[in-house]
Design a protein around this motif. Sequence first.
Motif, PDB file in Angstrom:
ATOM      1  N   VAL A 154      37.509  38.742  47.101  1.00  0.00           N
ATOM      2  CA  VAL A 154      37.657  39.710  45.846  1.00  0.00           C
ATOM      3  C   VAL A 154      39.038  39.933  45.653  1.00  0.00           C
ATOM      4  N   GLU A 155      39.126  39.860  44.208  1.00  0.00           N
ATOM      5  CA  GLU A 155      40.680  40.013  43.743  1.00  0.00           C
ATOM      6  C   GLU A 155      40.725  41.149  42.776  1.00  0.00           C
ATOM      7  N   SER A 156      41.926  41.743  42.900  1.00  0.00           N
ATOM      8  CA  SER A 156      42.037  42.689  41.912  1.00  0.00           C
ATOM      9  C   SER A 156      43.560  42.665  41.397  1.00  0.00           C
ATOM     10  N   CYS A 158      43.801  41.338  47.420  1.00  0.00           N
ATOM     11  CA  CYS A 158      42.659  40.485  47.946  1.00  0.00           C
ATOM     12  C   CYS A 158      41.915  40.967  49.024  1.00  0.00           C
ATOM     13  N   THR A 181      42.206  35.553  38.976  1.00  0.00           N
ATOM     14  CA  THR A 181      42.512  36.708  38.187  1.00  0.00           C
ATOM     15  C   THR A 181      43.805  36.389  37.227  1.00  0.00           C
TER      16      THR A 181
END
Length: 116
Positions: A5-7, A22, A110
Amino acid sequence: QVQVVESGVGLVQSGGSLRLCCTASGNIGDIVVIGWYRQAPGKQRELVANVTRPGNLNFADSVKGRFTLARGNAENRVHLQMNSLKSEDTAVYYCYVHLLDSREYWGQGTQVTVSS
């Protein structure tokens, strides 16, 4: 099941900064390499930066001196700090994880957009 999961999706002006995070979770075991790739429109996906299990850091020449990569509190998390951003840094950034048992996983990507 493994999740990457990336932000940190963002729009910044040239010269600005942005931080991407990440996190890998699930049945990941030991991580051999974790890091970031990017893909700009019409171009191939390229390595941005990664860190190996022993702690060796690798950076693309184009980002050396501007980007840093650091592990979070756990080895399954990394932060990409991007400074002095340029328009050519505009791309979709993907987190990548290579595990000890040779499994590989990618995040969903992203978008980073740097306006001139």
